[in-house]
Design a protein around this motif. Sequence first.
Motif, mmCIF file in Angstrom:
data_model
loop_
_atom_site.group_PDB
_atom_site.id
_atom_site.type_symbol
_atom_site.label_atom_id
_atom_site.label_comp_id
_atom_site.label_asym_id
_atom_site.label_seq_id
_atom_site.Cartn_x
_atom_site.Cartn_y
_atom_site.Cartn_z
ATOM 1 N N ASN A 139 36.798 14.396 88.264
ATOM 2 C CA ASN A 139 35.712 15.295 88.275
ATOM 3 C C ASN A 139 35.236 16.019 87.220
ATOM 4 O OD1 ASN A 139 35.670 14.330 90.999
ATOM 5 N ND2 ASN A 139 37.323 15.986 91.606
ATOM 6 N N CYS A 140 35.466 15.510 85.989
ATOM 7 C CA CYS A 140 35.111 16.356 84.686
ATOM 8 C C CYS A 140 34.014 15.434 83.865
ATOM 9 C CB CYS A 140 36.041 16.568 83.928
ATOM 10 S SG CYS A 140 37.316 17.702 84.521
ATOM 11 N N PRO A 141 32.862 15.863 83.405
ATOM 12 C CA PRO A 141 32.035 15.250 82.593
ATOM 13 C C PRO A 141 32.736 14.477 81.542
ATOM 14 C CG PRO A 141 31.678 17.464 81.941
ATOM 15 C CD PRO A 141 32.788 17.259 83.280
ATOM 16 N N VAL A 142 32.731 13.059 81.281
ATOM 17 C CA VAL A 142 33.302 12.524 80.342
ATOM 18 C C VAL A 142 32.884 12.830 78.792
ATOM 19 C CG1 VAL A 142 33.845 10.168 79.421
ATOM 20 C CG2 VAL A 142 33.840 10.510 81.934
ATOM 21 N N LEU A 143 31.537 12.963 78.655
ATOM 22 C CA LEU A 143 30.875 13.318 77.211
ATOM 23 C C LEU A 143 30.108 14.393 77.502
ATOM 24 C CD1 LEU A 143 29.526 9.655 76.424
ATOM 25 C CD2 LEU A 143 31.904 10.571 75.832
ATOM 26 N N GLN A 144 30.204 15.384 76.749
ATOM 27 C CA GLN A 144 29.470 16.469 76.621
ATOM 28 C C GLN A 144 28.534 16.646 75.524
ATOM 29 O OE1 GLN A 144 31.919 20.091 77.435
ATOM 30 N NE2 GLN A 144 33.304 18.675 78.968
ATOM 31 N N TRP A 145 27.323 16.942 75.620
ATOM 32 C CA TRP A 145 26.306 16.843 74.468
ATOM 33 C C TRP A 145 25.720 17.872 74.077
ATOM 34 C CZ3 TRP A 145 25.864 12.338 71.902
ATOM 35 C CH2 TRP A 145 26.103 11.134 72.783
ATOM 36 N N ASP A 146 25.429 18.398 72.952
ATOM 37 C CA ASP A 146 24.965 19.293 72.318
ATOM 38 C C ASP A 146 23.810 18.941 71.247
ATOM 39 O OD1 ASP A 146 23.869 22.022 72.017
ATOM 40 O OD2 ASP A 146 25.594 22.704 71.025
ATOM 41 N N TYR A 147 22.818 19.719 70.728
ATOM 42 C CA TYR A 147 21.788 19.188 69.734
ATOM 43 C C TYR A 147 21.631 20.442 68.854
ATOM 44 C CZ TYR A 147 21.330 15.409 73.557
ATOM 45 O OH TYR A 147 21.619 14.583 74.507
ATOM 46 N N ASP A 148 21.518 19.921 67.690
ATOM 47 C CA ASP A 148 20.807 20.767 66.492
ATOM 48 C C ASP A 148 19.420 20.341 66.311
ATOM 49 O OD1 ASP A 148 23.319 21.774 66.052
ATOM 50 O OD2 ASP A 148 23.772 20.202 64.617
ATOM 51 N N THR A 149 18.512 21.153 65.906
ATOM 52 C CA THR A 149 17.140 20.811 65.591
ATOM 53 C C THR A 149 16.707 21.515 64.325
ATOM 54 O OG1 THR A 149 16.383 23.003 66.759
ATOM 55 C CG2 THR A 149 16.795 20.960 68.071
ATOM 56 N N ARG A 150 15.914 20.814 63.760
ATOM 57 C CA ARG A 150 15.202 21.416 62.505
ATOM 58 C C ARG A 150 13.781 20.584 62.449
ATOM 59 N NH1 ARG A 150 17.560 17.306 57.698
ATOM 60 N NH2 ARG A 150 16.547 15.352 58.387
ATOM 61 N N MET A 151 12.758 21.388 61.807
ATOM 62 C CA MET A 151 11.365 20.837 61.544
ATOM 63 C C MET A 151 11.452 20.109 60.166
ATOM 64 S SD MET A 151 9.572 21.693 64.193
ATOM 65 C CE MET A 151 8.125 21.238 63.392
ATOM 66 N N VAL A 152 10.799 19.087 60.048
ATOM 67 C CA VAL A 152 10.520 18.253 58.864
ATOM 68 C C VAL A 152 8.877 18.364 58.782
ATOM 69 C CG1 VAL A 152 10.857 16.113 57.424
ATOM 70 C CG2 VAL A 152 12.822 17.282 59.076
ATOM 71 N N GLY A 153 8.517 19.028 57.965
ATOM 72 C CA GLY A 153 6.984 19.113 57.988
ATOM 73 C C GLY A 153 6.344 19.415 59.545
ATOM 74 N N THR A 154 5.759 18.603 60.293
ATOM 75 C CA THR A 154 5.191 19.036 61.559
ATOM 76 C C THR A 154 5.937 18.497 62.691
ATOM 77 O OG1 THR A 154 3.675 17.378 61.553
ATOM 78 C CG2 THR A 154 2.909 19.606 60.658
ATOM 79 N N THR A 155 7.248 17.520 62.147
ATOM 80 C CA THR A 155 8.001 16.884 63.201
ATOM 81 C C THR A 155 9.291 17.595 63.584
ATOM 82 O OG1 THR A 155 6.932 14.820 62.304
ATOM 83 C CG2 THR A 155 9.129 14.722 63.604
ATOM 84 N N LEU A 156 9.339 17.598 64.731
ATOM 85 C CA LEU A 156 10.836 18.278 65.272
ATOM 86 C C LEU A 156 11.862 17.133 65.337
ATOM 87 C CD1 LEU A 156 12.610 20.799 66.366
ATOM 88 C CD2 LEU A 156 11.738 19.988 68.631
ATOM 89 N N GLU A 157 12.903 17.438 64.737
ATOM 90 C CA GLU A 157 14.019 16.396 64.640
ATOM 91 C C GLU A 157 15.316 16.952 65.221
ATOM 92 O OE1 GLU A 157 13.005 13.639 60.741
ATOM 93 O OE2 GLU A 157 14.849 15.009 60.705
ATOM 94 N N PHE A 158 16.225 15.865 65.884
ATOM 95 C CA PHE A 158 17.311 16.435 66.617
ATOM 96 C C PHE A 158 18.459 15.472 65.969
ATOM 97 C CE2 PHE A 158 13.639 16.492 69.340
ATOM 98 C CZ PHE A 158 13.687 17.600 70.103
ATOM 99 N N ARG A 159 19.714 16.251 66.246
ATOM 100 C CA ARG A 159 20.942 15.711 65.901
ATOM 101 C C ARG A 159 22.138 16.016 66.967
ATOM 102 N NH1 ARG A 159 23.709 17.689 60.375
ATOM 103 N NH2 ARG A 159 23.777 19.791 61.467
ATOM 104 N N ALA A 160 22.551 14.837 67.459
ATOM 105 C CA ALA A 160 23.431 14.930 68.699
ATOM 106 C C ALA A 160 25.004 15.292 68.361
ATOM 107 C CB ALA A 160 23.355 14.070 69.374
ATOM 108 N N VAL A 161 25.560 16.187 68.908
ATOM 109 C CA VAL A 161 26.870 16.399 68.886
ATOM 110 C C VAL A 161 27.560 16.144 70.198
ATOM 111 C CG1 VAL A 161 28.598 18.052 68.310
ATOM 112 C CG2 VAL A 161 26.577 18.455 67.240
ATOM 113 N N CYS A 162 28.674 15.065 69.862
ATOM 114 C CA CYS A 162 29.031 14.801 71.189
ATOM 115 C C CYS A 162 30.801 15.204 71.349
ATOM 116 C CB CYS A 162 29.379 13.077 71.565
ATOM 117 S SG CYS A 162 29.971 12.528 72.697
#
Length: 222
Positions: free
Chosen positions: A17-40
Motif C-alpha cells: 500500500n505504498c506508491p512505487v514511484l514518487q515524482w517531483d519536478y524542477d522548473t525553469r524558463m527558457v525564453g518564454t517557454t516553461l520547461e520541466f525536469r522530473a525527479v523520480c
Amino acid sequence: MLARFVQGAKLFPMPPNCPVLQWDYDTRMVGTTLEFRAVCSFLLDGVAHHTVGIWRPSKKLAQRDAAERTLGLFVSRWASLITLDELAGTRDHEPLPEARTEVELLEKFCQRLCWDNPASVGWSHRWEDGLCQAFAEVRLLDVPHTFPSKRHSTQEEAYEDAARRVLWYLQCPGYEEKFEPDTGYVKTVAQDIPEPSACWNKDDNLQEGQPVSLISCLGRDV
C-alpha cells in the motif's frame, strides 16, 4: 515498466500500500517557454534512490524521460554486467589493493572497474549544526552516482563512512555485509521518501540519449 521493475525487487520487497514511484519536478524558463525536469524517487531492495532526467517542455515528457533513463540504467547497463567481482578484477580472488584508509581503498577499487570508462571518485561535504556530511560522487557506467554519508563530528569520519557505503553498494570483497536495509526506516519513508540533499549534482549537462544521474541513500551498519 519502471514501476514493475521496482516492484519486482526480490531481496527487500516494497511495503504494501505504498506508491512505487514518487515524482517531483524542477522548473525553469527558457525564453518564454516553461520547461520541466522530473525527479523520480523509489525504494529498490530497501535502498532509497533518486533519479533525474533532462529538461522537457511538459511534465509528462519529463516524467517519461526520467523513467526511460532509469530503466535503461538498471535493466540494460547494470544487467549487462556479469558480476562486479569479474569487473573489478577480483574474479580469481585477487587481493584488494593496499590502502591506509577506506577513502583510498574506494579510489583504488574504482580504478580497477573494467567498464567502458574508468570509474572516478569526487568528494564534497557540508557542515550543518556542527556535523559534517560527506558526498562521494562515483561515475559508474558513465553515470554520476552520488552517495551520502551519515552526519559525523569530523570531516574524516564522514568521508570514511561514505566510502564504506559505496564499497558496500559495489559489493567490494569484505564489504558485502557491512550494511543492510533499515526495515524501520523503509516503513517510515515508504509513503513519502525524503528529498535528496541539495548537494546532489543533477548534472545539467546531460544530453539526449545520455543516462540518468542517480543518488543512493544507504542502510544501517550491521
